[in-house]
Design a protein around this motif. Structure first.
Motif, PDB file in Angstrom:
ATOM      1  N   GLU A 141     -76.162   4.154  20.463  1.00 50.14           N
ATOM      2  CA  GLU A 141     -76.268   5.004  21.425  1.00 50.14           C
ATOM      3  C   GLU A 141     -76.482   6.122  20.569  1.00 50.14           C
ATOM      4  OE1 GLU A 141     -73.820   7.493  24.842  1.00 50.14           O
ATOM      5  OE2 GLU A 141     -73.530   4.912  24.321  1.00 50.14           O
ATOM      6  N   LEU A 142     -75.071   5.973  19.871  1.00 47.12           N
ATOM      7  CA  LEU A 142     -75.840   7.314  18.855  1.00 47.12           C
ATOM      8  C   LEU A 142     -76.709   7.461  17.814  1.00 47.12           C
ATOM      9  CD1 LEU A 142     -73.882   9.754  17.305  1.00 47.12           C
ATOM     10  CD2 LEU A 142     -73.389   8.378  16.060  1.00 47.12           C
ATOM     11  N   ILE A 143     -76.782   6.510  17.620  1.00 46.70           N
ATOM     12  CA  ILE A 143     -78.474   6.639  17.159  1.00 46.70           C
ATOM     13  C   ILE A 143     -79.994   6.961  18.034  1.00 46.70           C
ATOM     14  CG2 ILE A 143     -80.065   5.474  15.902  1.00 46.70           C
ATOM     15  CD1 ILE A 143     -77.876   3.879  14.254  1.00 46.70           C
ATOM     16  N   THR A 144     -79.900   6.476  18.838  1.00 47.44           N
ATOM     17  CA  THR A 144     -80.372   7.199  20.356  1.00 47.44           C
ATOM     18  C   THR A 144     -80.334   8.022  20.308  1.00 47.44           C
ATOM     19  OG1 THR A 144     -80.771   4.729  21.282  1.00 47.44           O
ATOM     20  CG2 THR A 144     -81.674   6.415  22.360  1.00 47.44           C
ATOM     21  N   ILE A 145     -79.496   8.742  20.450  1.00 45.37           N
ATOM     22  CA  ILE A 145     -78.919  10.468  20.976  1.00 45.37           C
ATOM     23  C   ILE A 145     -79.627  11.184  19.987  1.00 45.37           C
ATOM     24  CG2 ILE A 145     -77.607  11.876  21.256  1.00 45.37           C
ATOM     25  CD1 ILE A 145     -75.566  10.195  22.712  1.00 45.37           C
ATOM     26  N   LEU A 146     -79.615  10.797  18.104  1.00 46.92           N
ATOM     27  CA  LEU A 146     -79.897  11.687  17.058  1.00 46.92           C
ATOM     28  C   LEU A 146     -81.388  11.250  17.604  1.00 46.92           C
ATOM     29  CD1 LEU A 146     -77.885  10.303  14.324  1.00 46.92           C
ATOM     30  CD2 LEU A 146     -78.245  12.428  16.164  1.00 46.92           C
ATOM     31  N   ILE A 147     -81.931  10.606  17.902  1.00 42.62           N
ATOM     32  CA  ILE A 147     -83.729  10.056  17.542  1.00 42.62           C
ATOM     33  C   ILE A 147     -84.263  11.249  18.820  1.00 42.62           C
ATOM     34  CG2 ILE A 147     -85.297   8.509  17.707  1.00 42.62           C
ATOM     35  CD1 ILE A 147     -83.658   7.372  16.174  1.00 42.62           C
ATOM     36  N   LYS A 148     -83.851  11.122  19.872  1.00 41.14           N
ATOM     37  CA  LYS A 148     -84.615  11.461  21.365  1.00 41.14           C
ATOM     38  C   LYS A 148     -84.057  12.570  21.686  1.00 41.14           C
ATOM     39  CE  LYS A 148     -85.674   6.588  23.974  1.00 41.14           C
ATOM     40  NZ  LYS A 148     -84.804   5.989  24.323  1.00 41.14           N
ATOM     41  N   GLU A 149     -82.853  12.914  21.490  1.00 38.88           N
ATOM     42  CA  GLU A 149     -82.446  14.512  22.018  1.00 38.88           C
ATOM     43  C   GLU A 149     -82.987  15.326  20.679  1.00 38.88           C
ATOM     44  OE1 GLU A 149     -80.887  15.489  25.370  1.00 38.88           O
ATOM     45  OE2 GLU A 149     -81.256  13.181  25.776  1.00 38.88           O
ATOM     46  N   ASN A 150     -81.914  14.751  19.436  1.00 39.54           N
ATOM     47  CA  ASN A 150     -82.488  15.771  18.252  1.00 39.54           C
ATOM     48  C   ASN A 150     -83.133  15.887  17.694  1.00 39.54           C
ATOM     49  OD1 ASN A 150     -79.754  16.303  19.182  1.00 39.54           O
ATOM     50  ND2 ASN A 150     -78.794  16.324  17.618  1.00 39.54           N
ATOM     51  N   ASN A 151     -84.413  14.451  17.616  1.00 35.74           N
ATOM     52  CA  ASN A 151     -86.141  15.258  17.138  1.00 35.74           C
ATOM     53  C   ASN A 151     -85.370  14.618  15.835  1.00 35.74           C
ATOM     54  OD1 ASN A 151     -87.720  15.210  19.386  1.00 35.74           O
ATOM     55  ND2 ASN A 151     -86.859  17.255  19.467  1.00 35.74           N
TER      56      ASN A 151
END
Length: 187
Positions: A141-151
């Motif tokens: 979930e953390l990696i998904t947030i970093l990729i999608k939300e923070n580009n």
């Protein structure tokens, strides 16, 4: 599983991790071993990606040399400080420009704490996720947030852990095959 897994096999790391796993020792010795293993893993990861500029300043009778980190890159460590506090202090001394983000497993706090990464838009960001034992699903979930939300590009995300479980690696490999993981042991 197509992950970039770097199984660090330096003799000092092998000795520390083997004695850590094989014997029952007190918590103080455990904390020291976590600290030093984490520092060695951090060193192994950073020596590939850390770039330093050399500046020469001419004085009257000699030349003085300065070493500076590249200014177009930002480094972040995302970790749960309750588990990794002993190594984070040493890392902060070695690299004072690194930003440390404390997270825990609660989803609301995860979103709030990671929003600080988006402050500067023109710098390349390198994210280091530091864990003692990689065994939780929340890392996906953390990696998904970093990729999608923070580009953040997946190539700029690195996981440092002392040990990791094969089940988590399988799930990470299916979802993020280009992820870099530095560890001493796979269980």
């Amino acid at each position: 599983m197509l992950l970039n897994i770097y199984l660090i096999s330096h003799p000092i790391i092998k000795l520390l991790s083997k004695s850590f796993i094989s014997t029952q020792i007190n918590e103080t010795q455990n904390n020291y071993k976590y600290k030093y293993i984490s520092l060695f893993l951090f060193y192994e990861m950073m020596r590939k990606y850390l770039q330093i500029k050399i500046i020469y300043v001419k004085k009257v009778s000699y030349i003085e040399t300065f070493y500076l980190l590249e200014s177009n890159k930002e480094y972040y460590i995302i970790t749960n400080l309750l588990n990794t506090y002993n190594a984070i202090g040493e890392i902060k001394i070695l690299m004072p420009n690194i930003t440390i983000l404390n997270i825990n497993s609660q989803a609301q706090l995860l979103y709030r704490d990671i929003k600080g990464i988006n402050k500067s838009t023109n710098k390349m960001k390198r994210i280091i996720i530091l864990e003692n034992i990689l065994d939780q699903q929340s890392i996906i979930e953390l990696i998904t947030i970093l990729i999608k939300e923070n580009n953040i590009y997946i190539e700029n995300i690195h996981i440092i852990c002392i040990t990791c479980y094969n089940q988590i690696l399988d799930k990470l490999g299916k979802k993020y095959p280009k992820l870099n993981i530095y560890t001493t042991q796979i269980i």
